[in-house]
Write an enzyme that holds these catalytic residues in place. Structure first.
Site, short mmCIF file in Angstrom:
data_model
loop_
_atom_site.label_atom_id
_atom_site.label_comp_id
_atom_site.label_asym_id
_atom_site.label_seq_id
_atom_site.Cartn_x
_atom_site.Cartn_y
_atom_site.Cartn_z
N GLU A 103 0.48 10.32 47.86
CA GLU A 103 1.26 10.53 46.63
C GLU A 103 1.19 9.29 45.73
O GLU A 103 1.15 9.40 44.51
CB GLU A 103 2.72 10.85 46.98
CG GLU A 103 2.86 12.23 47.61
CD GLU A 103 4.26 12.50 48.11
OE1 GLU A 103 4.72 11.77 49.00
OE2 GLU A 103 4.89 13.43 47.59
N GLU A 160 3.29 15.67 55.68
CA GLU A 160 4.74 15.76 55.83
C GLU A 160 5.19 16.98 56.62
O GLU A 160 6.18 16.94 57.35
CB GLU A 160 5.41 15.79 54.44
CG GLU A 160 5.42 14.46 53.71
CD GLU A 160 4.17 14.23 52.87
OE1 GLU A 160 3.16 14.93 53.09
OE2 GLU A 160 4.21 13.37 51.98
#
Ligand code: 3H9
Length: 703
Positions: free
Chosen positions: A107, A127
């Site tokens: 990210e 995640e």
């Protein structure tokens, strides 16, 4: 400036190097240092472009997982706002990605306008494996960059991909020729961008992800994939976040993503999966074995026994590129074994898991032999032979003669006393147990059994070797059934007894699969073969002087030749891939209950769940107390990876901690009282559980 960030100014470039060992996890201190560095570079008129990189090879493994569930997780500056500020810098920012960019690490790269990676880079939004969704822009920026469907596939699978795939997807702009050249190539890239006055290229400038997508795309995606999510929360939250990406402007989408992330972070499922993550790392630590102990070199392996298990073990090594000799006692059995292995590889080709040319390259690594002399150069020998203890001890005496000094001698048999085998050789320190699970080429779990005198470097070497072939090794002490099968025994006992008391096999299995287990206990018994279960039960029964009523059902089915799937009948009636309760089995249960004077009643689902799980957990606690298992987390790993216990419940020990140890104890005591002599025998709480509860402890640990 913090020593977590190295800031260098070089002819128009600011190089910002992340330096927080071991994996540049983006904890609060690193986020603060990164924020400061970015602000400084943004404000400095001498800086025309910025390069973000890992100071030591690796870029970043994302947020610090240890912070989740604590106040530090969103302590200022939090990751989402740090990345929003980074994305707003009006200069080209290049992420130079070395080795790993995962989760928040990727990210961070997505908040940069440009990305270059090294050839061995591994990237992904992992995640979901922690019961989370990307919470720092991943669900909003990624679909804008690579499209909604590709983003969904990457986020929902948690898959880690290589540099070339990342480039093809549009995640990377360039790949450096080598890891060593990464930073130089990033510099060149930066100068090119400066020269052509390239824009900062924030992802905000990319087309809206929902554009051109059919209106019902997400609904159809959900309908197709939801059945595989079972009761998992995170995939559903991912879909909501992607919906926001399609419908909302970026700033609103980011807020929605953050709210969903917080929901996931505070969920029990994420807590359980984070427990599993750290339990896997902890499993590598063995008391008495230093982390830097020199390892023995494992270049060649030998497997004795070309049956199903031996062949699958050989495949596991060949799959990792390690040559393996496969020894059998007669030529026909060897041919059968090799043919089976080739057949397995060919069926992997048909399923698209293997390329056709890989079949031969893997077969070339497997060398069949009938001669023990061919094992003389093996560094690790694994005996996967059935037969009497005498036969197996004879195998080890022969190995003792032919194997070179320092070779590790391992046995795969689950119920054998490893120390008795070690006593038959002149090098007992080199003997260890390696208990693979069937099918060994696919199952991740290996129980590594430590004998009384197994040398520390032998243990360290087999743990390392198991990881090299993609397995998850868990240490067990010597004892019948080690960790997994020893716990399976009371679990299966309870299931059998419940059927005598009025449940049906399908009801028991439904209750367990509704909890999230991959397979119910009776499906598992039918798959493994009731004949195999009968043998195990038979040998255990020799040591049982009390109520063994639960064995009767299996015994009768065995006597009827109902061995399970292989005979089309077992606890179930199998028709193709379908199975159903069989009136004959129900009638048998009724008859046996009559003979054994066991009252039968319709069975409550809750009671089925509690009795199966409480006895399973109680046995696990007992194993821990005996030192067979080193840690509660190890037991969880065994049950998740060997028996299909749902990872999002954290394994049976974590499940018990969430239930409350006091509640578990009360439950066991209740069944002990209400189930008469049977309850008195089989629901006795483990002394460690009683001690933990008396001391007010919440965690299951030796004490
Ligand atoms: C996230 O990023 C959320 C964001 O979307 C948004 C937030 C708002 N944190 O595995 P190893 C430790 S969620 C803390 O043995 P390898 C690990 O515990 C995160 N610690 O090495 C171990 O410590 P120890 C998404 C971490 O080479 C040591 O590093 N990211 C983290 O086999 C070495 O690890 C992931 O899911 C972390 N993020 O594998 C990636 N990562 O020595 C998780 C590692 O004390 N990490 N540690 O036991 C991995 O997949 C692997 O660790 C990695 C290295 C591939 C990086």
């Amino acid at each position: 400036m913090s020593d977590l960030i190295h800031y260098r100014l070089e002819e128009g470039l600011a190089l910002i190097g992340l330096d927080r060992a071991p994996v540049n996890a983006l904890d609060q201190t690193l986020r603060a240092a990164l924020s400061d560095a970015c602000e400084r570079a943004a404000a400095d008129p001498r800086v025309l472009a910025i390069i973000l990189h890992g100071e030591r090879e690796l870029f970043s493994a994302g947020s610090d997982i240890k912070e989740f569930g604590t106040d530090a997780s969103f302590a200022e500056p939090d990751l989402p706002s740090t990345l929003t500020r980074l994305a707003a810098i009006h200069k080209p920012v290049i992420a130079a990605l070395g080795k790993v960019a995962l989760g928040g690490g990727l990210e961070l790269a997505l908040a940069c306008g440009y990305r270059i990676g090294e050839p061995n880079l591994r990237v992904g939004l992992s995640e979901i494996n922690l019961g989370l969704l990307p919470g720092a822009g991943g669900t909003q920026r990624l679909p804008r960059l690579i499209g909604v469907e590709s983003a969904l596939n990457l986020i929902l699978s948690g898959k880690i991909i290589g540099a070339e795939n990342a480039r093809l997807l549009g995640l990377l702009d360039r790949i450096a020729p080598s890891a060593e050249r990464l930073l130089d190539e990033a510099r060149e890239y930066a100068y090119e961008l400066i020269a052509c006055r390239a824009p900062a290229r924030p992802v905000e400038a990319w087309p809206e992800p929902g554009e051109g997508l059919p209106d019902d795309f997400l609904a159809r995606y959900r309908a197709e994939h939801e059945p595989t999510w079972k009761s998992r929360l995170a995939p559903r939250l991912v879909l909501l976040a992607l919906e926001a990406a399609c419908l909302l402007p970026l700033d609103e989408g980011l807020l929605k993503e953050l709210a969903l992330f917080r929901q996931a972070e505070s969920s029990r499922q994420s807590k359980a999966l984070r427990h599993v993550f750290f339990a896997e790392r902890e499993a590598a630590r063995i008391p008495g074995v230093c982390a830097d102990l020199p390892l023995r070199k494992i270049m060649r392996v030998a497997v004795i026994g070309a049956g199903t298990m031996g062949g699958e073990i050989a495949m596991s090594f060949a799959n990792a590129g390690i040559p393996v000799a496969l020894l059998e006692s007669d030529g026909q059995a060897l041919d059968r074994g090799l043919t089976q292995i080739r057949g397995n590889y060919e069926s992997s080709v048909r399923c698209g898991r293997l390329r056709p040319e890989q079949v031969q390259s893997r077969m070339d690594l497997i060398f069949g032999t009938l001669d023990y002399a061919d094992l003389s150069e093996a560094d690790l020998v694994i005996a996967a032979v059935f037969g009497t203890p005498e036969v197996r001890q004879q195998v080890f005496r022969t190995l003792d003669k032919v194997c070179k000094p320092g070779a590790i001698l391992a046995t795969n048999i689950s119920s054998l006393d490893l120390d008795a085998i070690a006593a038959t050789v002149t090098r007992p320190h080199d003997v260890v147990g390696l208990h693979f699970f069937s099918p060994a080429s696919a199952m991740r779990l290996v129980e590594v059994v430590r004998g009384e005198v197994t040398a520390p470097d032998v243990l360290a070497t087999v743990l390392d070797t198991a990881r090299r072939i993609g397995k998850l090794p868990v240490i067990s002490g010597v004892g019948s059934g080690f960790i997994g099968n020893r716990m399976f025994e009371p679990y299966a006992r309870e299931a059998n007894r419940l059927v005598l008391e009025g449940a049906t096999p399908a009801q028991v299995d439904r209750v367990l699969t509704e909890l999230g287990l991959n397979m119910g206990v009776f499906s598992m018994l039918d798959l493994a073969g009731i004949d195999m279960g009968f043998l195990a039960c038979d040998s255990n029964r020799a040591g049982i002087s009390h109520d063994a009523s639960y064995c009767r059902l299996g015994e009768e089915l065995h006597a009827m030749g109902r061995y399970g799937q292989k005979t089309g009948r077992g606890f179930y009636l199998h028709e193709g891939r379908n199975r159903k309760d069989d009136a004959e089995v129900i009638a048998l249960a009724e008859r046996l209950a009559g003979e054994l004077e066991i009252p039968r009643d319709p069975m409550d689902d809750q009671e089925i769940l509690e009795r199966c799980l409480f006895t399973l957990i109680n046995e696990g606690i007992q194993l821990l107390d005996e030192g067979i298992a080193l840690r509660a987390g190890d037991i969880d790993l065994v049950w998740i990876n060997g028996y299909g216990f749902p990872a999002h419940l954290g394994g049976p020990m974590h499940y018990a901690e969430q239930l409350g140890l006091g509640n578990l104890l009360v439950g066991l005591q209740r069944y002990r009282q209400t189930l008469g002599e049977y309850g008195e025998t089989w629901f006795k709480p483990a002394p460690l559980l009683e001690r933990l509860v008396a001391a007010g402890r919440k965690r299951i640990e030796r004490f």
